[in-house]
Design a protein around this motif. Structure first.
Motif, PDB file in Angstrom:
ATOM      1  N   UNK A 180      16.327  94.444  43.810  1.00 41.57           N
ATOM      2  CA  UNK A 180      15.611  94.378  45.086  1.00 41.57           C
ATOM      3  C   UNK A 180      15.194  95.752  45.605  1.00 41.57           C
ATOM      4  N   UNK A 181      15.403  96.801  44.794  1.00 40.66           N
ATOM      5  CA  UNK A 181      14.983  98.142  45.208  1.00 40.66           C
ATOM      6  C   UNK A 181      13.735  98.621  44.468  1.00 40.66           C
ATOM      7  N   UNK A 182      13.435  97.961  43.353  1.00 36.74           N
ATOM      8  CA  UNK A 182      12.303  98.388  42.537  1.00 36.74           C
ATOM      9  C   UNK A 182      11.084  97.502  42.790  1.00 36.74           C
ATOM     10  N   UNK A 187      20.335  97.782  27.419  1.00 32.39           N
ATOM     11  CA  UNK A 187      18.945  97.477  27.755  1.00 32.39           C
ATOM     12  C   UNK A 187      18.817  96.716  29.073  1.00 32.39           C
ATOM     13  N   UNK A 188      19.941  96.496  29.739  1.00 37.59           N
ATOM     14  CA  UNK A 188      19.935  95.644  30.928  1.00 37.59           C
ATOM     15  C   UNK A 188      19.573  96.426  32.194  1.00 37.59           C
ATOM     16  N   UNK A 189      18.989  95.712  33.145  1.00 34.06           N
ATOM     17  CA  UNK A 189      18.669  96.265  34.457  1.00 34.06           C
ATOM     18  C   UNK A 189      19.877  96.088  35.373  1.00 34.06           C
ATOM     19  N   UNK A 190      20.384  97.158  35.992  1.00 31.37           N
ATOM     20  CA  UNK A 190      21.484  96.994  36.944  1.00 31.37           C
ATOM     21  C   UNK A 190      21.074  96.060  38.082  1.00 31.37           C
ATOM     22  N   UNK A 191      21.971  95.163  38.437  1.00 31.45           N
ATOM     23  CA  UNK A 191      21.661  94.157  39.447  1.00 31.45           C
ATOM     24  C   UNK A 191      21.201  94.781  40.755  1.00 31.45           C
ATOM     25  N   UNK A 192      21.799  95.905  41.157  1.00 32.05           N
ATOM     26  CA  UNK A 192      21.469  96.483  42.458  1.00 32.05           C
ATOM     27  C   UNK A 192      20.080  97.131  42.496  1.00 32.05           C
ATOM     28  N   UNK A 240       7.702  95.210  41.820  1.00 30.17           N
ATOM     29  CA  UNK A 240       7.436  94.169  40.828  1.00 30.17           C
ATOM     30  C   UNK A 240       6.907  94.777  39.537  1.00 30.17           C
ATOM     31  N   UNK A 241       6.067  95.787  39.643  1.00 35.00           N
ATOM     32  CA  UNK A 241       5.508  96.415  38.450  1.00 35.00           C
ATOM     33  C   UNK A 241       6.612  97.017  37.582  1.00 35.00           C
ATOM     34  N   UNK A 242       7.595  97.647  38.235  1.00 32.28           N
ATOM     35  CA  UNK A 242       8.689  98.258  37.464  1.00 32.28           C
ATOM     36  C   UNK A 242       9.509  97.173  36.775  1.00 32.28           C
ATOM     37  N   UNK A 243       9.820  96.110  37.511  1.00 35.64           N
ATOM     38  CA  UNK A 243      10.583  95.024  36.919  1.00 35.64           C
ATOM     39  C   UNK A 243       9.821  94.381  35.767  1.00 35.64           C
ATOM     40  N   UNK A 244       8.523  94.194  35.942  1.00 38.67           N
ATOM     41  CA  UNK A 244       7.725  93.600  34.865  1.00 38.67           C
ATOM     42  C   UNK A 244       7.699  94.498  33.640  1.00 38.67           C
ATOM     43  N   UNK A 245       7.772  95.816  33.855  1.00 39.36           N
ATOM     44  CA  UNK A 245       7.791  96.731  32.713  1.00 39.36           C
ATOM     45  C   UNK A 245       9.072  96.610  31.906  1.00 39.36           C
ATOM     46  N   UNK A 246      10.115  96.022  32.499  1.00 35.82           N
ATOM     47  CA  UNK A 246      11.385  95.841  31.808  1.00 35.82           C
ATOM     48  C   UNK A 246      11.502  94.466  31.150  1.00 35.82           C
ATOM     49  N   UNK A 247      10.488  93.637  31.318  1.00 36.07           N
ATOM     50  CA  UNK A 247      10.532  92.308  30.714  1.00 36.07           C
ATOM     51  C   UNK A 247      10.417  92.402  29.199  1.00 36.07           C
ATOM     52  N   UNK A 248      11.192  91.583  28.518  1.00 28.49           N
ATOM     53  CA  UNK A 248      11.065  91.411  27.076  1.00 28.49           C
ATOM     54  C   UNK A 248      10.233  90.159  26.817  1.00 28.49           C
ATOM     55  N   UNK A 266      17.929  85.989  42.583  1.00 27.72           N
ATOM     56  CA  UNK A 266      17.430  87.304  42.973  1.00 27.72           C
ATOM     57  C   UNK A 266      16.268  87.731  42.080  1.00 27.72           C
ATOM     58  N   UNK A 267      16.391  87.507  40.780  1.00 32.60           N
ATOM     59  CA  UNK A 267      15.308  87.856  39.857  1.00 32.60           C
ATOM     60  C   UNK A 267      14.053  87.046  40.174  1.00 32.60           C
ATOM     61  N   UNK A 268      14.229  85.763  40.387  1.00 33.90           N
ATOM     62  CA  UNK A 268      13.080  84.905  40.686  1.00 33.90           C
ATOM     63  C   UNK A 268      12.388  85.351  41.964  1.00 33.90           C
TER      64      UNK A 268
END
Length: 297
Positions: A218-220, A210-215, A222-230, A29-31
């Motif tokens: 697929x609702x956020x 610090x974790x992103x909830x799994x649900x 790509x920019x938001x997910x990338x902002x959560x990358x370490x 899902x992340x990929x």
């Protein structure tokens, strides 16, 4: 039509895995959500377990072994009185016992499960038996006699004791099965036990808060997910860092020993950076580093 390869994206996304989802499904899902070319995870969680699953992307996959080898913390509940095929609540009950341990009995037993112990994995586990996964053989009804394996248990603490269950916290090294701890504790205490609830609260430097909830994956956007990358180097915080000279960085990126500044113990595993970021993981050799994993950033 040629298959799209995905983006070159590097770093760690820490996911709070829910129950009922496999670790492999989380990585997929992340990929997909980040359209990443490459992804993997650092330490499988059982499908019914929740909590920290560290997903590595791109060049961060070269650091997975360092998180897999790191200490991890589990918050879990053991139900007394029954042993199951899977050593957790998803399995069929094999045996039952009316005996129940007291809190004092449980506290007295815990030291025997800390330090360097030998642990027999659950029959339903990913351990390989003659090239096949134990869980595949167990599903076929084959009786398994799995060998005990060493496990470092840094701590095992009683949080709450009730008549029919106990909540504990365990910090352990690589390859630990909480389900085996529950099973073996039950037997040690003259009853039977299985895991009713299991959550990984941290894994190496990565924590559940610090974790992103799994649900949300697929609702956020790509920019938001990338902002959560370490960053890739978040996995290397407990490893000495040395700085490569410009020529040293060039040589290392070509797979050769390169000059670094800073010091470490001879032969110690270090990571090397330069102005562009992480360069490699390698062995310090007195003024130079012999690269073992080179980062292509």
């Amino acid at each position: 039509m040629a298959r799209k390869k995905g983006r070159d994206i590097n770093g760690w996304l820490i996911v709070d895995k829910p129950a009922g989802v496999t670790s492999t499904a989380v990585v997929a899902k992340v990929r997909w959500a980040l359209d990443a070319k490459k992804a993997g995870h650092a330490g499988t969680l059982d499908p019914d377990a929740t909590g920290v699953l560290a997903v590595a992307l791109g060049e961060a996959t070269k650091t997975v072994s360092h998180i897999a080898d790191a200490l991890k913390c589990y918050d879990f509940t053991v139900n007394w009185g029954a042993e199951t095929t899977t050593d957790d609540a998803s399995g069929q009950v094999l045996r039952e016992s009316p005996a129940r341990p007291t809190a004092d009995q449980l506290r007295a037993a815990l030291p025997g499960f800390t330090g360097q112990i030998m642990q027999v994995p659950p029959a339903f586990s990913a351990v390989k038996v003659d090239g096949e996964r134990a869980y595949d053989l167990a599903r076929e009804g084959e009786a398994l006699d799995l060998a005990a394996r060493p496990l470092w248990v840094d701590s095992l603490t009683l949080i709450q004791a009730d008549p029919d269950s106990a909540r504990l916290e365990m910090v352990c090294g690589k390859g630990g099965y909480v389900r085996s701890i529950a099973r073996d504790l039950g037997r040690e205490l003259g009853t039977l036990g299985h895991v009713a609830h299991l959550r990984r609260t941290w894994s190496g430097p990565f924590e559940a808060e610090d974790a992103v909830p799994f649900d949300r994956i697929d609702r956020e956007s790509q920019d938001w997910l990338e902002s959560r990358l370490l960053p890739l180097e978040a996995a290397l915080e407990d490893m000495p860092m040395l700085r490569a000279t410009p020529d040293g960085a060039r040589r290392i990126r070509n797979g050769n020993p390169g000059e670094v500044t800073g010091t470490a113990e001879w032969g110690e595993t270090v990571w090397v950076s330069d102005a562009q970021g992480p360069v490699c993981i390698g062995r310090y050799q007195g003024g130079t580093v012999q690269p073992e994993r080179v980062f292509n950033l």
